[in-house]
Design an enzyme around this catalytic site. Structure first.
Site, mmCIF file in Angstrom:
data_model
loop_
_atom_site.group_PDB
_atom_site.id
_atom_site.type_symbol
_atom_site.label_atom_id
_atom_site.label_comp_id
_atom_site.label_asym_id
_atom_site.label_seq_id
_atom_site.Cartn_x
_atom_site.Cartn_y
_atom_site.Cartn_z
ATOM 1 N N HIS A 245 0.830 -1.214 0.000
ATOM 2 C CA HIS A 245 0.000 0.000 0.000
ATOM 3 C C HIS A 245 0.862 1.260 0.000
ATOM 4 O O HIS A 245 0.617 2.201 -0.779
ATOM 5 C CB HIS A 245 -0.911 -0.017 1.234
ATOM 6 C CG HIS A 245 -1.727 1.221 1.376
ATOM 7 N ND1 HIS A 245 -2.832 1.492 0.577
ATOM 8 C CD2 HIS A 245 -1.586 2.285 2.223
ATOM 9 C CE1 HIS A 245 -3.342 2.660 0.929
ATOM 10 N NE2 HIS A 245 -2.616 3.162 1.921
ATOM 11 N N ARG A 358 12.356 -14.135 -24.559
ATOM 12 C CA ARG A 358 12.806 -12.746 -24.605
ATOM 13 C C ARG A 358 14.188 -12.642 -25.225
ATOM 14 O O ARG A 358 14.482 -11.712 -25.993
ATOM 15 C CB ARG A 358 12.807 -12.160 -23.195
ATOM 16 C CG ARG A 358 13.280 -10.710 -23.139
ATOM 17 C CD ARG A 358 13.305 -10.211 -21.705
ATOM 18 N NE ARG A 358 11.996 -10.292 -21.087
ATOM 19 C CZ ARG A 358 11.763 -10.048 -19.797
ATOM 20 N NH1 ARG A 358 12.778 -9.749 -18.995
ATOM 21 N NH2 ARG A 358 10.549 -10.134 -19.310
#
Length: 449
Positions: A245, A358
């Site tokens: 948060h 990738r």
């Protein structure tokens, strides 16, 4: 304090050992004294009986002076009982011929002040009892035939040392088993609980015990440790939630500020740089939280089908490879059931495949080998590979290869760390190596349980 010391496992084993040793010594010493073949003093009751017989013979000799002595001492049960009169010069008077055994017994006991008893085969010989017949002194001996099974078990044991050893071991076996059970039973329970904890079940209950020895202390320490671990994990969960948060809130405000700056000032070089770095920061925070959650959230294993789990991942990899003008191929996925954490394991394989896509130039391949006790996954690409001096470091968090594989992509260096943690929680192994031609090879092996 004294009671606690006496309850220690060392004291229990020490006392048990010496008790067993004393028991064996007592048996070895006591058994030979029960051997009736060893000459020993006649008990008072038997002496009284022999004296009574001698008295009756003396009375009969006085009443019937003309009857020979060998007739007077011949009992009705002559086949099972014989009496012998021995003169001072050693002559033996009896209704039957004296055997070698009775002669040997007479020689061994004639100087004894007390009556003796000895068994020879199935004959029990007693004497001497002094007796005077018709004015002449004699020594009275008796021989009684015993049943065939009389003390046969004891004689067999005493005559066979190995049988005596076997019986001693057999008798001590329940005592040894009780001690082993007393020690091993709670340890087996603790071992099963420890195995459950190793498998990730942090809700495993450590068995309670009232024992006051080292095993009881170990169980109580393990219970305390489990409570402490659960408390720390709970605190880490709350900490992760707070970090998530607190980090995401300023990051969101930063991205809003970048968007407003773009609206007012356009896409300047500095604003684009801030936007790029904020996106990288968001990816890094997400990867870090993902790594922490994989270390904490795996609790209970479950059985999952390997084909059902990996086939969708391979289908997605084929689609993504096509978008990158590359190719992805894989071997047939075995239809196996594996016990573990399906989401965690699927994420680990997917991370390695995406990483290979990738950096591959053209091709990525997944090979699968299934053995009796493990299954192995080998993911290979044809990219630039990793420097040999850095190949052992790529599974560490935040480690970025000095060459192109992570520098150019801007990766946070957490993908392979997450994969390594997931494989370790499945008690498996992951190894990276450069291919002989070019490219990187990742080998993952996990046990089948």
């Amino acid at each position: 304090m004294l009671r606690r010391k006496l309850n220690q496992l060392f004291v229990k084993i020490f006392v048990w050992f010496w008790c067993m040793l004393l028991l064996v010594v007592a048996v070895v010493i006591a058994l030979p004294t029960l051997d009736s073949r060893v000459m020993r003093q006649l008990d008072p009751r038997s002496v009284s009986i022999l004296n009574s017989i001698a008295h009756n013979i003396a009375r009969s000799a006085e009443r019937y002076p003309n009857i020979p002595l060998q007739v007077l001492i011949t009992p009705k049960e002559a086949q099972t009982k014989n009496f012998y009169l021995v003169r001072m010069n050693g002559d033996i008077i009896s209704s039957s011929k004296a055997s070698k055994a009775i002669r040997r017994f007479i020689l061994q006991s004639e100087e004894s002040p007390q009556p003796k008893v000895k068994q020879y085969k199935n004959w029990l010989m007693t004497g001497p009892i002094p007796i005077k017949l018709r004015g002449e002194p004699f020594q009275l001996y008796a021989a009684q035939q015993l049943p065939a099974e009389h003390n046969i078990w004891l004689i067999n044991v005493l005559d066979r040392p190995f049988l005596l050893l076997f019986i001693t071991m057999f008798v001590s076996m329940p005592l040894c088993a009780s001690l082993a059970w007393h020690i091993s039973k709670p340890l087996q329970k603790l071992q099963r609980t420890a195995a459950e904890i190793t498998d990730g079940n942090l809700d495993a209950v450590v068995p309670a015990t009232q024992r006051q020895d080292e095993i009881g202390e170990l169980a109580r320490s393990l219970r305390t440790m489990m409570f402490s671990i659960r408390e720390h994990i709970s605190l880490q969960h709350r900490l992760l939630s707070d970090i998530s948060h607190e980090l995401r809130s300023p990051l969101t405000r930063l991205k809003m500020s970048v968007a407003l700056s773009k609206r007012h000032y356009g896409e300047t070089k500095e604003i684009l740089r801030i936007d790029t770095e904020s996106q990288r920061l968001e990816e890094m925070i997400s990867a870090l939280l993902n790594l922490s959650k994989t270390q904490l959230n795996a609790t209970n294993k479950e059985s999952f089908n390997l084909d059902s789990l990996l086939q969708p991942i391979c289908d997605d990899a084929i689609f993504e490879a096509e978008q990158l003008d590359k190719s992805f191929s894989h071997q047939s996925i075995p239809d196996l059931n594996i016990k573990g954490f399906p989401a965690l394991f699927g994420s680990a394989i997917e991370n390695v495949i995406r990483n290979a896509l990738r950096y591959a130039n053209q091709q990525v391949h997944l090979a699968i080998r299934s053995d009796t006790d493990k299954i192995t996954f080998v993911i290979t690409d044809d990219g630039p590979g990793v420097p040999e001096d850095e190949i052992e470091q790529i599974f560490k968090p935040f480690y970025r290869v000095s060459q192109a594989r992570d520098r150019e992509s801007g990766g946070a260096g957490l993908g392979l760390a997450i994969t390594e943690n997931a494989i370790r929680q499945h008690h498996g192994k992951i190894v990276a190596s450069n291919r002989e031609t070019h490219g990187l090879q990742i080998t993952i092996s996990i046990p089948i349980s």
